[in-house]
Motif scaffolding. Structure first.
Motif, short mmCIF file in Angstrom:
data_model
loop_
_atom_site.label_atom_id
_atom_site.label_comp_id
_atom_site.label_asym_id
_atom_site.label_seq_id
_atom_site.Cartn_x
_atom_site.Cartn_y
_atom_site.Cartn_z
N VAL A 377 0.83 -1.22 0.00
CA VAL A 377 0.00 0.00 0.00
C VAL A 377 0.86 1.26 0.00
O VAL A 377 0.39 2.33 -0.37
N GLU A 380 3.80 3.55 -5.08
CA GLU A 380 3.08 4.39 -6.04
C GLU A 380 2.77 3.62 -7.31
O GLU A 380 1.73 3.84 -7.94
N SER A 396 -5.91 -2.10 -1.90
CA SER A 396 -4.95 -1.12 -2.40
C SER A 396 -5.58 -0.36 -3.55
O SER A 396 -6.71 -0.63 -3.98
N LYS A 397 -4.83 0.58 -4.12
CA LYS A 397 -5.30 1.42 -5.22
C LYS A 397 -4.95 0.85 -6.58
O LYS A 397 -5.30 1.42 -7.60
#
Length: 420
Positions: A377, A380, A396-397
């Motif tokens: 997490v 980037e 997470s993204k």
């Protein structure tokens, strides 16, 4: 107060007024040659959407114009104009006026990211005897470098990266013996890299990446040791020599014996190195190593570099590297980017140390196993696709593309895990 004394004061006041007025006019205007040259440059600009030159006006103090700096004598010494690459309207359009040669005391020129400036190599620079820094980068200048570029023998830095220059590097460049930095990356230069680097005793940065150079690495690069700190030759068509009696490439690197190389990028040429060269491994100050697509075929566990603690960037993608990255990565402290996609690595991802400094991680297309740790997490950018990972993905993204190709990974953004 006597009439005579009053008359004296009045006369003195008039002189002081005239003197101060003359000072003001002198301070408020450019030297006529500087103003003429700068306004000629502005006249060659067809579009200025951000108004970079909006306060370049005749009769005003040019030392306060945008991008202009002067020294005590009010003569222009520096021009620095920067576009905004993130803004599609952030570029100047036009050509460089030859009348800039009238700004005779220029020492430094920085025209950066003026993406729509066209023309050939500007000849006005030959008439600037004090010029020592010349950077015209990320514009649209084209054509070959002229053979008389060697006349710029006082330059300390020459930056022409990100243009459309083509053809070979002229031999006359060797006359620029004061160079400390040479940036020619991102053009269309071709032919062999010249073998004249022993002419540059002070060269620290050499960047020739993203061109069409062919042949091998010239042996005279060894003469740059031990001062060379940055060498970028990636994305060319370089290779080793192939003797008729052999079926394999020989090591294309001379024995450079460079002990203090800090940044090296030779990625995506036609090298077949076999293993990381010894002179690379022996550097004690290296912080950026990029040898992607260089034909390296070795076990990473067998690589014993002298110093890994302060590596910032490592890119060994698209080789035939096997083994584990754990000892290498866990032996660093400041790692920011680590790219090892397209190899034959096999290790447990749970043993991989996610440093707080790490921002970019690509281990795709390997044989990495284990589960995905919660510590992702903090990254980037991430790519773990096409490995052998299992288990539930931490929240997470990252998109599904970061995880696809792992047969037993589940959970968002992939399909939900099955209940047991």
């Amino acid at each position: 107060m006597t009439p005579r004394y009053a008359m004296f004061l009045a006369f003195a006041s008039l002189l002081l007024f005239l003197y101060c007025k003359g000072c003001y006019v002198s301070a408020a205007t450019c030297h006529p040659d500087d103003e003429s040259g700068l306004l000629a440059f502005k006249a060659g600009i067809t579009e200025d959407p951000l108004g970079l030159l909006s306060n370049w006006k005749p009769g005003t103090e040019c030392c306060h114009w945008n991008g202009i700096s002067c020294l005590e004598d009010k003569r222009v010494r520096f021009i620095s104009l920067y576009g905004q690459p993130d803004n599609p309207k952030g570029y100047l359009s036009g050509t460089f006026s030859p009348l800039l040669s009238k700004v005779r005391n220029l020492r430094s020129i920085n025209f950066i990211d003026l993406r729509n400036m066209t023309g050939s190599f500007p000849k006005f620079v030959y008439h600037l005897p004090r010029l020592i820094f010349l950077h015209i980068e990320n514009c649209k200048l084209s054509g070959p470098l002229p053979t008389d570029i060697g006349r710029l023998s006082n330059l300390n830095e020459l930056g022409l990266k990100g243009n459309r220059f083509s053809g070979p590097i002229p031999n006359s460049l060797r006359n620029m013996k004061e160079l400390t930095q040479l940036h020619l990356g991102g053009n269309r230069f071709s032919g062999e890299i010249p073998n004249f680097w022993d002419s540059f005793p002070n060269l620290v940065y050499l960047q020739l990446q993203n061109n069409k150079f062919s042949g091998g690495i010239p042996t005279s690069i060894a003469s740059l040791a031990p001062k060379l700190g940055n060498l970028e030759l990636n994305n060319n068509q370089l290779s080793g020599k192939i003797p008729e009696s052999m079926n394999k490439l020989v090591d294309p690197f001379p024995d450079l014996a460079i002990e203090r190389i800090a940044s090296l990028d030779l990625s995506y040429n036609k090298f077949k190195l076999g293993k990381i060269p010894k002179w690379v491994s022996s550097s004690t100050v290296i912080n950026s190593l990029k040898l992607a697509g260089c034909g390296i075929k070795m076990r990473l566990d067998d690589w014993k570099p002298s110093w890994t603690l302060y590596y910032n960037f490592i890119d060994l993608s698209d080789n035939e590297i096997s083994g584990s990255v754990v000892n290498l990565v866990n032996g660093t402290e400041r790692l920011e980017g680590f790219w090892m996609s397209g190899n034959q690595l096999k290790f447990n991802l749970s043993d991989f140390k996610m440093h707080e400094s790490l921002k970019n991680l690509d281990l795709s297309r390997n044989q990495v196993f284990g589960s995905v740790p919660q510590s992702i997490v903090g990254l980037e950018k991430l790519n773990l696709s096409y490995n052998r990972l299992c288990g539930k993905i931490p929240m997470s993204k990252f998109p599904a593309a970061a995880f696809v190709g792992n047969a037993c990974l589940c959970g968002s953004p992939l399909p939900a895990c099955r209940r047991q």
